[in-house]
Design an enzyme around this catalytic site. Structure first.
Site, mmCIF file in Angstrom:
data_model
loop_
_atom_site.group_PDB
_atom_site.id
_atom_site.type_symbol
_atom_site.label_atom_id
_atom_site.label_comp_id
_atom_site.label_asym_id
_atom_site.label_seq_id
_atom_site.Cartn_x
_atom_site.Cartn_y
_atom_site.Cartn_z
ATOM 1 C CE1 TYR A 1 42.208 44.560 32.169
ATOM 2 C CE2 TYR A 1 41.649 42.386 31.335
ATOM 3 C CZ TYR A 1 41.264 43.613 31.820
ATOM 4 O OH TYR A 1 39.927 43.902 31.961
ATOM 5 C CB VAL B 1 33.053 42.145 37.348
ATOM 6 C CG1 VAL B 1 32.534 42.924 36.171
ATOM 7 C CG2 VAL B 1 34.416 41.543 37.064
ATOM 8 C CE LYS C 1 39.317 47.229 32.926
ATOM 9 N NZ LYS C 1 37.925 47.197 32.432
ATOM 10 C CE1 TYR D 1 34.396 49.437 32.841
ATOM 11 C CE2 TYR D 1 33.125 48.930 34.806
ATOM 12 C CZ TYR D 1 34.290 48.842 34.071
ATOM 13 O OH TYR D 1 35.329 48.173 34.576
ATOM 14 C CB SER E 1 37.314 47.027 36.125
ATOM 15 O OG SER E 1 37.154 46.190 35.024
HETATM 16 O O1 DON Z 1 38.366 41.924 31.778
HETATM 17 C C1 DON Z 1 37.676 41.336 32.595
HETATM 18 O O2 DON Z 1 36.772 40.640 32.237
HETATM 19 C C2 DON Z 1 37.903 41.470 34.090
HETATM 20 N N1 DON Z 1 39.109 40.951 34.474
HETATM 21 C C3 DON Z 1 37.740 42.852 34.599
HETATM 22 C C4 DON Z 1 36.372 43.314 34.333
HETATM 23 C C5 DON Z 1 35.788 44.282 35.279
HETATM 24 O O3 DON Z 1 35.956 44.329 36.464
HETATM 25 C C6 DON Z 1 34.807 45.132 34.613
HETATM 26 N N2 DON Z 1 34.046 45.831 35.586
HETATM 27 N N3 DON Z 1 33.052 46.169 35.876
#
Ligand code: DON
Length: 329
Positions: free
Chosen positions: A198, A268, A76, A250, A73
């Site tokens: 994405y 993540v 983003k 978040y 993320s």
């Molecule tokens: O959308 C997802 O599940 C992941 N590719 C990115 C999520 C992410 O890193 C959220 N972060 N804390």
């Protein structure tokens, strides 16, 4: 032999602050490695690295700062910055808001007033942003993104194919979100094209050192600090840092602004990047995540660094614009 010049160096200040922050978190085993994307569960839970990059091009590091992990993320924030440059702020604002939602990253909630995702840091907003980039750049969008991310990091980055495949195979919730975006006219390209971009952007490999340099590029108004490559548009950087400040962590974003007080973004994969405007990029890597999805040791290490250096935006040592200071003297 010529007499030696006295060495004027602040290196030890950075090194000892990193050492202290690292020590405060080394025995923190709280949290769990993400496994909802199967490939992510292969990360070594004990890896832990911290890095600080300055706008003058120096880097200080401790621990596992050269181990690759996926940006997830954190991408983003950088993708949002590129969308503002490529499509312009008005078009971007017509597809995604800039309001903190207080929701988890994978929330399917849209802003009831606009039917748009609350902000570009939650998945819904990030998929809308990927859609904007695909709409403007087509099949070149991912190469464009890679090039700019690499410019910001000061070295060529690469795609983690295994994580990309794993995300694409299991990202059903993100697929649902993309179809809702289409239904709400917040997406103007086929959902699969936005999703593919994405999933790819989340699967770019970085190290903590890369992330610190990318953060320093933001701190340096978009210009890479060692290569001097222009990676991001100046006005877009300002807007992105604002959204990172209010939405980057978040449903922990409020606590983060309260305690740490710098724009930041987590992923993540276990990374966090923080930006001290006009001064530093800071990054941590430790893959055990707390219940909000932020790296547990990373959050603790940032607390330590912000307290040590007085980095909080509203710290008493930050006196703001020198122009205003000159007017109120
Ligand atoms: O959308 C997802 O599940 C992941 N590719 C990115 C999520 C992410 O890193 C959220 N972060 N804390």
């Amino acid at each position: 032999m010529a007499p030696q010049e006295p060495v004027q160096s602040n290196d030890n200040e950075f090194e000892s602050a990193l050492e202290r922050a690292w020590q405060t978190q080394h025995d923190n085993h709280a949290g769990a490695v993400a496994d909802y994307i199967p490939e992510l569960s292969k990360a070594n839970p004990d890896d832990f690295g911290l890095a600080i990059a300055t706008v003058t091009g120096k880097i200080y590091a401790i621990g596992d700062t050269e181990i690759p992990f996926t940006i997830q993320s954190i991408s983003k924030a950088f993708a949002f910055c590129l969308a503002l440059e490529v499509a312009g702020p008005e078009l971007v604002a017509s597809r995604v808001g800039v309001e903190p939602s207080g929701d988890p990253f994978n929330s399917i909630m849209f802003d009831p007033g606009t039917n748009r995702p609350f902000n570009p840091m939650v998945n819904a907003g990030a998929i809308a942003v990927a859609g904007i980039l695909y709409e403007h750049l087509g099949a070149d969008a991912f190469d464009f993104m890679m090039e700019r991310f690499s410019d910001a990091a000061g070295r060529p980055l690469s795609l983690n194919q295994a994580v990309y495949r794993s995300e694409a195979e299991t990202g059903h919730r993100n697929r649902a979100i993309a179809h809702l975006l289409l239904a709400n006219e917040a997406l103007a390209v086929p959902p699969d094209d936005a999703l593919d971009l994405y999933f790819r952007q989340c699967s770019i490999n970085v190290t903590a050192s890369d992330l610190a340099r990318m953060g320093a590029t933001f701190a340096n108004m978009g210009t890479a600090t060692d290569t001097k490559m222009p990676a991001f548009d100046l006005a877009a950087v300002r807007s992105t840092l604002a959204v990172m400040f209010t939405c980057g962590m978040y449903d922990y974003a409020g606590h983060w602004a309260f305690d740490v007080g710098i724009p930041a973004k987590s992923g993540v994969g276990g990374g966090i990047v923080g930006v001290v405007n006009r001064q530093l990029g800071i990054a941590s890597y430790s893959p055990r995540l707390d219940p909000k999805g932020n790296s547990a040791r990373g959050v603790g290490a940032f607390h330590s660094l912000t307290d040590h250096f007085g980095l909080h935006a509203f710290d008493c040592t930050n006196i703001g614009s020198s122009f205003i200071s000159s007017l109120i003297r």
